[in-house]
Design an enzyme around this catalytic site. Structure first.
Site, short mmCIF file in Angstrom:
data_model
loop_
_atom_site.label_atom_id
_atom_site.label_comp_id
_atom_site.label_asym_id
_atom_site.label_seq_id
_atom_site.Cartn_x
_atom_site.Cartn_y
_atom_site.Cartn_z
N SER A 45 0.74 -1.32 0.18
CA SER A 45 0.23 0.04 -0.04
C SER A 45 0.69 1.11 0.06
CB SER A 45 -0.98 0.02 1.47
OG SER A 45 -0.14 -0.18 2.48
N GLU A 46 2.05 0.88 0.62
CA GLU A 46 3.02 2.50 0.53
C GLU A 46 4.39 2.00 0.57
OE1 GLU A 46 1.72 5.40 0.56
OE2 GLU A 46 -0.27 5.11 1.12
N THR A 47 5.18 2.80 -0.03
CA THR A 47 6.67 2.64 0.05
C THR A 47 7.05 4.03 0.57
OG1 THR A 47 7.08 1.04 -1.78
CG2 THR A 47 8.70 2.21 -0.87
#
Length: 270
Positions: A45-47
């Site tokens: 979902s996020e980096t």
């Protein structure tokens, strides 16, 4: 040359729970296009990417599809990586971000995020959104400025657990992400978060959503201290506080994986 990469489960005390984020410390910024490709390849979902700047760090977050202006769990993951893997010696980390200065403080294993609130105003309940969610909400709100999320309020925790959204219909009904929330049975409030337009049907634990949730429930329940639970399949817990116009969210994180991105593959991506 190899670039370090970490995968961290945030807002949990054990792996395979909470919200996973990739964290990549960089010595300097590279092209935005390459950051986006890395985030797409990670498919989380996020980096989170950060670069040191004097005694602080510049921090940015990317979903598989785009950069976002605020992310809670990946900020927690980045701070966890600095404390646990990169030997950061202080008890407070300051991140320069597109949403201003964010601070993360450490008290033993507990990390507390210091975030800006997201004031919301009432709007009419959109029946197309409710149809896509699978149940009609009792109340709807939207951020007063630069809205990214809708906030839909239900009466009972069971209303939240029973939702089975049609994500194609939800994507067609609104361009915004959707937060759903209700009073909790054994906590102050529960929530879920849906973002199909960002390539994330359901986010496991969403710190940024609590920038709207905490002020709402603080006012409704007349308390500054709140216990929150996000009812995704992986689940997550947050200890929250609304004080002096700031949202504080405390939680723990655990490293799932440590590795390296081979620089030669990045050159080929360019």
């Amino acid at each position: 040359m190899k670039l370090p990469i970490y995968q961290v489960d945030a807002f949990t005390r054990s792996v395979f729970a909470g919200n996973p984020a990739a964290v990549m410390p960089l010595e300097r910024w590279v092209q935005d296009e390459l950051l986006q490709k890395i985030a797409m390849e990670n498919n989380l979902s996020e980096t989170a990417f950060f670069v040191p700047k004097n005694d602080e760090f510049e921090l940015r977050w990317f979903t598989p599809m785009s950069e976002v202006r605020l992310c809670g769990h990946a900020t927690l993951a980045a701070a966890h990586t600095l404390f646990e893997d990169l030997a950061y010696e202080g008890d407070e980390i300051r991140f320069q971000t597109h949403s201003g200065m964010l601070r993360v403080s450490r008290d033993e294993s507990l990390l507390t995020l210091d975030f800006p609130p997201t004031p919301c105003q009432p709007i009419d309940v959109d029946l197309n959104v409710c149809s896509a969610l699978g149940a009609t909400a009792s109340e709807a709100l939207i951020p007063s400025e630069s809205p990214r999320d809708l906030l839909y309020v239900y009466e009972f925790e069971e209303d939240i657990t029973r939702l089975k959204p049609d994500f194609a219909a939800l994507k067609a009904a609104t361009e915004l992400c959707v937060i759903v929330t209700a009073p909790g049975n054994d906590c102050d409030f529960v929530s879920r978060f849906f973002a199909p337009r960002f390539g994330i049907d359901e986010d496991p634990v969403t710190g940024s959503a609590h920038c709207a949730l905490v002020p709402y429930w603080s006012k409704r329940l007349n308390t500054r201290e709140l216990r929150a639970r996000q009812l995704s399949e992986r689940g997550g817990e947050l200890a929250c506080r609304f004080e002096n116009g700031r949202v504080f969210m405390a939680g723990t994180a655990v490293t799932f994986m440590r590795g390296h991105v081979v620089a030669s593959s990045l050159h080929r991506a360019d």
